[in-house]
Design a protein around this motif. Sequence first.
Motif, PDB file in Angstrom:
ATOM      1  N   GLU A 173       0.826  -1.210   0.000  1.00  9.48           N
ATOM      2  CA  GLU A 173       0.000   0.000   0.000  1.00  9.48           C
ATOM      3  C   GLU A 173       0.862   1.261   0.000  1.00  9.48           C
ATOM      4  O   GLU A 173       0.573   2.222  -0.712  1.00  9.48           O
ATOM      5  CB  GLU A 173      -0.927  -0.004   1.219  1.00  9.48           C
ATOM      6  CG  GLU A 173      -2.026  -1.033   1.147  1.00  9.48           C
ATOM      7  CD  GLU A 173      -1.583  -2.439   1.540  1.00  9.48           C
ATOM      8  OE1 GLU A 173      -0.434  -2.608   2.029  1.00  9.48           O
ATOM      9  OE2 GLU A 173      -2.363  -3.376   1.326  1.00  9.48           O
ATOM     10  N   GLN A 178       2.319   1.750  -3.460  1.00 11.02           N
ATOM     11  CA  GLN A 178       1.330   2.301  -4.390  1.00 11.02           C
ATOM     12  C   GLN A 178       1.097   3.784  -4.139  1.00 11.02           C
ATOM     13  O   GLN A 178       1.003   4.571  -5.075  1.00 11.02           O
ATOM     14  CB  GLN A 178       0.017   1.534  -4.272  1.00 11.02           C
ATOM     15  CG  GLN A 178       0.095   0.137  -4.826  1.00 11.02           C
ATOM     16  CD  GLN A 178      -1.166  -0.660  -4.573  1.00 11.02           C
ATOM     17  OE1 GLN A 178      -2.005  -0.283  -3.748  1.00 11.02           O
ATOM     18  NE2 GLN A 178      -1.308  -1.764  -5.269  1.00 11.02           N
ATOM     19  N   GLN A 179       1.012   4.163  -2.867  1.00  8.67           N
ATOM     20  CA  GLN A 179       0.809   5.567  -2.530  1.00  8.67           C
ATOM     21  C   GLN A 179       1.994   6.417  -3.000  1.00  8.67           C
ATOM     22  O   GLN A 179       1.799   7.481  -3.589  1.00  8.67           O
ATOM     23  CB  GLN A 179       0.622   5.729  -1.034  1.00  8.67           C
ATOM     24  CG  GLN A 179       0.462   7.168  -0.597  1.00  8.67           C
ATOM     25  CD  GLN A 179       0.376   7.301   0.923  1.00  8.67           C
ATOM     26  OE1 GLN A 179       0.557   6.327   1.660  1.00  8.67           O
ATOM     27  NE2 GLN A 179       0.127   8.497   1.384  1.00  8.67           N
ATOM     28  N   ARG A 180       3.203   5.955  -2.774  1.00  8.82           N
ATOM     29  CA  ARG A 180       4.389   6.713  -3.200  1.00  8.82           C
ATOM     30  C   ARG A 180       4.461   6.806  -4.705  1.00  8.82           C
ATOM     31  O   ARG A 180       4.868   7.843  -5.249  1.00  8.82           O
ATOM     32  CB  ARG A 180       5.652   6.084  -2.623  1.00  8.82           C
ATOM     33  CG  ARG A 180       5.754   6.299  -1.130  1.00  8.82           C
ATOM     34  CD  ARG A 180       6.958   5.662  -0.524  1.00  8.82           C
ATOM     35  NE  ARG A 180       6.985   5.873   0.922  1.00  8.82           N
ATOM     36  CZ  ARG A 180       7.715   5.190   1.769  1.00  8.82           C
ATOM     37  NH1 ARG A 180       8.528   4.239   1.332  1.00  8.82           N
ATOM     38  NH2 ARG A 180       7.667   5.436   3.058  1.00  8.82           N
ATOM     39  N   ARG A 183       1.890   6.905  -6.742  1.00  3.68           N
ATOM     40  CA  ARG A 183       0.903   7.929  -7.126  1.00  3.68           C
ATOM     41  C   ARG A 183       1.438   9.323  -6.879  1.00  3.68           C
ATOM     42  O   ARG A 183       1.259  10.226  -7.691  1.00  3.68           O
ATOM     43  CB  ARG A 183      -0.395   7.723  -6.363  1.00  3.68           C
ATOM     44  CG  ARG A 183      -1.259   6.585  -6.876  1.00  3.68           C
ATOM     45  CD  ARG A 183      -2.657   6.611  -6.283  1.00  3.68           C
ATOM     46  NE  ARG A 183      -2.664   6.489  -4.833  1.00  3.68           N
ATOM     47  CZ  ARG A 183      -2.698   5.341  -4.159  1.00  3.68           C
ATOM     48  NH1 ARG A 183      -2.717   4.208  -4.821  1.00  3.68           N
ATOM     49  NH2 ARG A 183      -2.704   5.331  -2.850  1.00  3.68           N
ATOM     50  N   GLU A 184       2.113   9.513  -5.733  1.00  4.44           N
ATOM     51  CA  GLU A 184       2.664  10.831  -5.407  1.00  4.44           C
ATOM     52  C   GLU A 184       3.713  11.250  -6.434  1.00  4.44           C
ATOM     53  O   GLU A 184       3.754  12.417  -6.856  1.00  4.44           O
ATOM     54  CB  GLU A 184       3.279  10.806  -4.015  1.00  4.44           C
ATOM     55  CG  GLU A 184       2.245  10.701  -2.914  1.00  4.44           C
ATOM     56  CD  GLU A 184       2.852  10.425  -1.538  1.00  4.44           C
ATOM     57  OE1 GLU A 184       4.091  10.326  -1.434  1.00  4.44           O
ATOM     58  OE2 GLU A 184       2.079  10.294  -0.576  1.00  4.44           O
TER      59      GLU A 184
END
Length: 53
Positions: free
Chosen positions: A40, A43-45, A47-48
């Motif tokens: 998770e 995935q967040q990094r 997107r950033e």
Amino acid sequence: MPTCNHCNAHVSDQFARVFANEFGEILACPNCSANAGIAEVAQQRAREVSNAG
């Protein structure tokens, strides 16, 4: 030897096979994120990074 692109910590080849993205980048590892949330956080990094550029 593979390393985390976020914190530069060494990771095993097996870890890299499981958690690297399609470009071979490892955006999170046990050194810089909780073991339960590595996918998770990665995935967040990702997107950033894509939103910043």
